[in-house]
Design a protein around this motif. Structure first.
Motif, PDB file in Angstrom:
ATOM      1  N   SER A  79      45.049  75.274  72.022  1.00 16.04           N
ATOM      2  CA  SER A  79      44.199  74.410  72.850  1.00 16.04           C
ATOM      3  C   SER A  79      44.409  72.932  72.577  1.00 16.04           C
ATOM      4  N   LYS A  81      43.064  71.440  70.026  1.00 19.07           N
ATOM      5  CA  LYS A  81      41.733  70.989  69.628  1.00 19.07           C
ATOM      6  C   LYS A  81      41.557  71.078  68.109  1.00 19.07           C
ATOM      7  N   TYR A 242      30.596  78.579  70.166  1.00 13.25           N
ATOM      8  CA  TYR A 242      31.556  78.056  71.129  1.00 13.25           C
ATOM      9  C   TYR A 242      30.880  76.974  71.952  1.00 13.25           C
ATOM     10  N   THR A 243      31.619  75.859  72.187  1.00 14.17           N
ATOM     11  CA  THR A 243      31.072  74.740  72.948  1.00 14.17           C
ATOM     12  C   THR A 243      31.921  74.521  74.204  1.00 14.17           C
ATOM     13  N   PRO A 244      31.411  74.891  75.388  1.00  9.28           N
ATOM     14  CA  PRO A 244      32.204  74.741  76.626  1.00  9.28           C
ATOM     15  C   PRO A 244      32.669  73.313  76.882  1.00  9.28           C
ATOM     16  N   SER A 245      31.804  72.325  76.613  1.00  3.92           N
ATOM     17  CA  SER A 245      32.186  70.941  76.903  1.00  3.92           C
ATOM     18  C   SER A 245      33.326  70.451  76.019  1.00  3.92           C
ATOM     19  N   GLY A 247      35.570  72.844  74.750  1.00  4.85           N
ATOM     20  CA  GLY A 247      36.632  73.829  74.920  1.00  4.85           C
ATOM     21  C   GLY A 247      37.123  74.403  73.608  1.00  4.85           C
ATOM     22  N   SER A 248      36.218  74.525  72.641  1.00  6.28           N
ATOM     23  CA  SER A 248      36.636  75.038  71.332  1.00  6.28           C
ATOM     24  C   SER A 248      35.478  75.751  70.656  1.00  6.28           C
ATOM     25  N   ALA A 319      39.833  78.882  71.909  1.00  7.87           N
ATOM     26  CA  ALA A 319      39.672  77.952  73.025  1.00  7.87           C
ATOM     27  C   ALA A 319      38.803  78.536  74.122  1.00  7.87           C
ATOM     28  N   GLU A 320      38.251  79.722  73.887  1.00 10.26           N
ATOM     29  CA  GLU A 320      37.372  80.350  74.859  1.00 10.26           C
ATOM     30  C   GLU A 320      36.316  81.169  74.109  1.00 10.26           C
TER      31      GLU A 320
END
Length: 590
Positions: A79, A81, A242-245, A247-248, A319-320
């Motif tokens: 990702s 990240k 997990y944090t959607p904003s 992406g990690s 990443a998801e």
């Protein structure tokens, strides 16, 4: 593709100010034999830190041996990240046991939580064995003399990090221990908590058991305050965030038979976020997901002489979002546990003089005996060095036989350190007896505390403090605080004496002195002035300490005002509103 690299990285580092020259034995804000700290410099300095990284096609994991062997970074190549929270600096804050907690990365603690070597260097080895890279960090810790090693490893095709810890007790006595792996992740309002369904102990302003619905879909927006959660039961052995904003996210899995502990700690959104900000150089909060071989932070276990403990856990960057009930427990082929290196003492400032004493003592070489550390250096003999007592007495006798005043002074210092070492072993009566032969200000200072704490002998404590000759020692805030606690026991009879002491430091704005002055004014009946002092002074933040809040509540009660401290009051006093819980120092429960 496997790669092992090492380098020096320059970081911003906020220096710490030590609490003072009285050893941390019987100290409510310290853990012997480590020095404790009272405040952190606002202006950082530039300092180089050793970094070691292992990487494969999927991730790069960086470990910092100079910060207790913590994982400093997990970079997910898929990702692009960074997974872990980066504080932007090494900025310690006041959380037990040493009042020097740093956020970010993944901390592994032993034998207490949090680890007392967070801001210390530890031993490190790293190498490739077959198709796997290994980093080992550890030491022989100075509190009990036990050995710990944490192993980080990465296989060529692994999309997870393997972490294995081993603890060994080479001493002659059983010792209590606890251990938690504490991963800090950047927090956002949409951060999702993927944790098992189960019965959970919630630690906030109250302690209560709740049911956590693992299928509900909790996010950070659901929480408006700092709080921790300990899973007493769980329907699976994995958890993560997990944090959607961003992406990690990061997930953890382990065999519940050896690593059953699951914990979530967060500051929530709103009133408590600034507690997280104090550990970083930007206003960003974080969440901690934790695991360990014990169920709760109030638990500890005993490691018997010659025994070894081992537990393994796995960190999975993503990443998801992942479904925790579908995660399979990895089974990497690791080297036998017997081949994992065990490390000896670290020759750092706090141990070097005592390790250096061993050779001349064993050889009976009086000419090789160095001078003892100065009492002002805050270097105290490790309680984990079981045979040190005989060496200290030998050094005292050798110094006494030397000609001149220096020999007598050194002999007295060695005897002082013998008494300190006894106290660190928990032999308080023996330490008090040994201090009776020490005619040094440092000895009187420690004797004053031990007589009050261990025996409730306030008269003896007062007499000990009265023998201190140095004005600098007498007016140091740490000793001033301790002496004023003793004098307060005598009520009105000691008010004039206390007033004379406070008149000599009335320009200092030290937190401890301000707190004690407010207490003194309260004892004298000057309620309005006492409350005004508490209201005017901006206290530094400190976790799990409630003395100022209780003083404020007593003042409010005496004035006939409501005693429930508001969030604004608590923020000004620098204390949280968490219920008393947990054992940051396992010695509290031995």
């Amino acid at each position: 593709m496997l790669n092992l690299t090492e380098w020096q990285e320059t970081l911003l580092y906020h220096p710490m100010i030590g609490s003072g020259p009285i050893p941390t034995v019987c100290d409510g804000e310290g853990i012997y034999p480590y020095e404790s700290f009272s405040e952190t410099a606002e202006r950082p300095v530039l300092r180089k830190f050793r970094m070691i990284a292992i990487e494969n096609e999927w991730m790069k994991v960086t470990v910092c041996p100079d910060l207790g062997g913590k994982i400093y970074s997990i970079f997910d190549k898929a990702s692009g990240k960074e997974i872990l929270f980066d504080a932007g600096a090494v900025r310690p804050v006041r959380i037990l046991p040493r009042m020097a907690f740093i956020s970010g990365g993944i901390e592994v603690s032993f034998p207490i939580a949090h680890t007392p070597v967070q801001i210390e260097a530890v031993h490190t080895e790293a190498r490739q064995i077959g198709d796997r890279l290994y980093i080992w960090c550890g030491e022989r810790e100075v509190r009990y003399g036990m050995q710990w090693t944490v192993e980080y490893s990465l296989g060529e095709r692994d999309r997870y990090l393997t972490q294995r810890a081993t603890f060994v007790n080479p001493t002659s006595e059983a010792h209590a221990w606890m251990s938690w792996s504490n991963a800090a992740l950047p927090a956002r309002a949409d951060s999702q908590f993927h944790f098992p369904t189960g019965r959970v102990l919630r630690h906030a302003d109250i302690l209560e058991e709740i049911e956590w619905d693992g299928k509900r879909g909790y996010t950070l927006e659901d929480f408006d305050r700092m709080q921790g959660f300990f899973w007493k039961t769980a329907d699976c052995n994995a958890f993560g965030m997990y944090t959607p904003s961003l992406g990690s996210g990061l997930y953890h899995i382990a065999d519940p038979a050896e690593t059953p502990g699951i914990k979530l700690w967060l500051y929530g959104l709103g009133k408590h976020e600034n507690w997280a900000h104090s550990t970083a150089i930007r206003r960003e909060s974080y969440v901690e997901i934790q695991a360990g071989p014990l169920l709760e932070q109030a638990d500890n276990s005993k490691l018997q002489p010659g025994a070894r403990h081992v537990h393994t856990e796995f960190w999975i960057p993503s990443a998801e979002p992942l479904e925790i009930r579908e995660l399979a427990l990895p089974a990497p082929q690791l080297i036998p546990i017997e081949e994992v290196p065990l490390f000896d003492w670290i020759p750092r400032a706090g141990t070097a003089p005592w390790l250096a004493l061993a050779a001349p003592y064993r050889g009976g070489d009086a000419g090789a005996l160095a001078a003892p550390p100065a009492a002002e250096d805050c270097i105290w003999p490790p309680s984990g060095l079981e045979q040190l007592g005989d060496a200290l007495l030998w050094a005292a006798d050798v110094a006494a036989s030397a000609a001149g005043d220096a020999g007598e002074e050194h002999s007295q210092l060695w005897r002082y350190y013998y008494a300190v070492w006894l106290a660190g072993q928990g032999l308080l009566d023996e330490a008090i007896a040994a201090l009776s032969a020490v005619q040094l200000d440092c000895g009187y200072a420690l004797l004053g505390r031990l007589l009050r704490v261990s025996r409730g002998d306030y008269a003896g404590s007062r007499a000990a403090y009265a023998q201190i000759r140095s004005a600098a020692w007498s007016l140091h805030p740490q000793l001033f605080f301790e002496r004023d606690v003793t004098l307060a026991h005598f009520g009105a009879e000691a008010l004039d004496e206390r007033a004379q002491w406070f008149a000599q430091v009335d320009s200092l704005q030290d937190d401890a002195l301000i707190e004690r002055k407010a207490s003194f004014l309260f004892d004298r009946g000057d309620l309005a002035e006492a409350k005004a002092i508490l209201d005017r002074h901006a206290f530094g933040k400190v976790h799990q300490r409630y003395d100022r809040t209780q003083l404020w509540q007593r003042l409010a009660a005496a004035a006939g005002e409501p005693t429930s401290a508001s969030e604004d009051v608590l923020a000004h006093l620098g204390e949280d509103d968490l219920a008393v819980y947990g054992a940051y120092r396992v010695s509290e429960q031995e």
